[in-house]
Design an enzyme around this catalytic site. Sequence first.
Site, PDB file in Angstrom:
ATOM      1  N   GLY A  42       0.825  -1.206   0.000  1.00 21.46           N
ATOM      2  CA  GLY A  42       0.000   0.000   0.000  1.00 21.46           C
ATOM      3  C   GLY A  42       0.856   1.251   0.000  1.00 21.46           C
ATOM      4  O   GLY A  42       1.428   1.600  -1.036  1.00 21.46           O
ATOM      5  N   SER A 109       6.710  -4.423  -2.090  1.00 21.23           N
ATOM      6  CA  SER A 109       6.209  -3.121  -2.515  1.00 21.23           C
ATOM      7  C   SER A 109       6.383  -2.134  -1.356  1.00 21.23           C
ATOM      8  O   SER A 109       7.487  -1.972  -0.850  1.00 21.23           O
ATOM      9  CB  SER A 109       4.758  -3.256  -2.977  1.00 21.23           C
ATOM     10  OG  SER A 109       4.319  -2.113  -3.652  1.00 21.23           O
ATOM     11  N   TRP A 110       5.305  -1.483  -0.898  1.00 25.06           N
ATOM     12  CA  TRP A 110       5.437  -0.622   0.282  1.00 25.06           C
ATOM     13  C   TRP A 110       6.014  -1.417   1.461  1.00 25.06           C
ATOM     14  O   TRP A 110       6.793  -0.888   2.264  1.00 25.06           O
ATOM     15  CB  TRP A 110       4.088  -0.011   0.674  1.00 25.06           C
ATOM     16  CG  TRP A 110       4.075   0.442   2.109  1.00 25.06           C
ATOM     17  CD1 TRP A 110       3.406  -0.127   3.150  1.00 25.06           C
ATOM     18  CD2 TRP A 110       4.808   1.543   2.667  1.00 25.06           C
ATOM     19  NE1 TRP A 110       3.674   0.545   4.320  1.00 25.06           N
ATOM     20  CE2 TRP A 110       4.527   1.581   4.047  1.00 25.06           C
ATOM     21  CE3 TRP A 110       5.672   2.501   2.125  1.00 25.06           C
ATOM     22  CZ2 TRP A 110       5.075   2.536   4.904  1.00 25.06           C
ATOM     23  CZ3 TRP A 110       6.232   3.458   2.969  1.00 25.06           C
ATOM     24  CH2 TRP A 110       5.929   3.466   4.347  1.00 25.06           C
ATOM     25  N   ASP A 267       8.192  -5.128 -13.508  1.00 23.93           N
ATOM     26  CA  ASP A 267       7.376  -4.503 -12.467  1.00 23.93           C
ATOM     27  C   ASP A 267       7.126  -3.051 -12.868  1.00 23.93           C
ATOM     28  O   ASP A 267       8.053  -2.252 -12.975  1.00 23.93           O
ATOM     29  CB  ASP A 267       8.130  -4.569 -11.132  1.00 23.93           C
ATOM     30  CG  ASP A 267       7.280  -4.144  -9.945  1.00 23.93           C
ATOM     31  OD1 ASP A 267       6.357  -3.344 -10.134  1.00 23.93           O
ATOM     32  OD2 ASP A 267       7.570  -4.626  -8.827  1.00 23.93           O
ATOM     33  N   HIS A 295       4.685  -7.157 -10.797  1.00 22.92           N
ATOM     34  CA  HIS A 295       4.744  -6.553  -9.467  1.00 22.92           C
ATOM     35  C   HIS A 295       4.316  -7.466  -8.328  1.00 22.92           C
ATOM     36  O   HIS A 295       4.952  -7.486  -7.288  1.00 22.92           O
ATOM     37  CB  HIS A 295       3.886  -5.282  -9.438  1.00 22.92           C
ATOM     38  CG  HIS A 295       3.906  -4.590  -8.112  1.00 22.92           C
ATOM     39  ND1 HIS A 295       5.047  -4.021  -7.587  1.00 22.92           N
ATOM     40  CD2 HIS A 295       2.925  -4.381  -7.187  1.00 22.92           C
ATOM     41  CE1 HIS A 295       4.775  -3.486  -6.402  1.00 22.92           C
ATOM     42  NE2 HIS A 295       3.500  -3.690  -6.141  1.00 22.92           N
TER      43      HIS A 295
END
Length: 316
Positions: A42, A109-110, A267, A295
């Site tokens: 996120g 990711s985050w 990605d 991703h």
Amino acid sequence: MEFYPETEAFDTGRLRVSDIHELYYEQSGARDGNPVVVLHGGPGSGLNTKDRRFFDPKVYRVILFDQRGSGKSTPAADLRENTTWHLVADVERLRTHLGIEKWVVFGGSWGSALGLAYSESHPDRVKGIIIRGIYTISRWENMWVNQAGANAVFPDYWEDYVSVIPEGERGDLLSAYHRRMTGDDAEEKLLCIRAWNRWEDILSQLVADEEEIEARRQQSDLADLQHAVTECHYFIHGGWLRSDTQLLDDVVKIRHLPGIIIQGRYDMVCPMRTAWALHKRWPEADFHIVPDGGHTSREPGVGQKLLEAAEKFKTL
């Protein structure tokens, strides 16, 4: 390798971390197993129970939790006292609350950015680090997704993304979206939230599955709000880092720790340039480029590398 079967949590709980925020967490797998904390993406996405399937439930004690304002944590989508460094402190509070001395840090990711920020702040509490889809909260990364970069690959979907913003404000889309998603016009806010999330969903898949994306958009408006508003809040503030390269500069603090970096070549949310920069700063960590990967951890090649990484760290 096969993914491990779905498991149920043996423990759930709530942890108050401030006068405002209370976190929701779950534990699964072996009660006395090798602890691993899973940091969701996120920011604002909330935990995903499917992440348990990367870990042997007979070996690992798997801790999932919803970060501030996300999932079942309360208050939902609240941006007060909600920064990278508040979340770093929360991870450490959760470790102490659960009586864990050291744990494996796992995120994508985050979650990779938060994993780096936490590990660099508390290296003595980390056994090892597994991260994929590398993100370091830099302006270049945020502009790639939200201003100039990914739009060159997806000009068709980009038109939908910018259509909710007046032409005169499209030179700074992050600010334009932020104003609307934190504003008082409920209809305009919802329109922008949906456009923001759809654009990211498109970029997240190597081959966009329109039906799956539309099905996800049928989730609650609250889940959409939590993701989009929290994410934009973090992006526009640059993650509250002291510089664009803080997470890379501070890698020196964790180079002695076992690390595994996994990156999909294609990605579009977190381009490989960042993973390569991290690899150059942290050459001791195992570095895996998935040649046909995008991703998400659902990409077959990315998922397999994550499984292998978790297997490697079983005995840390």
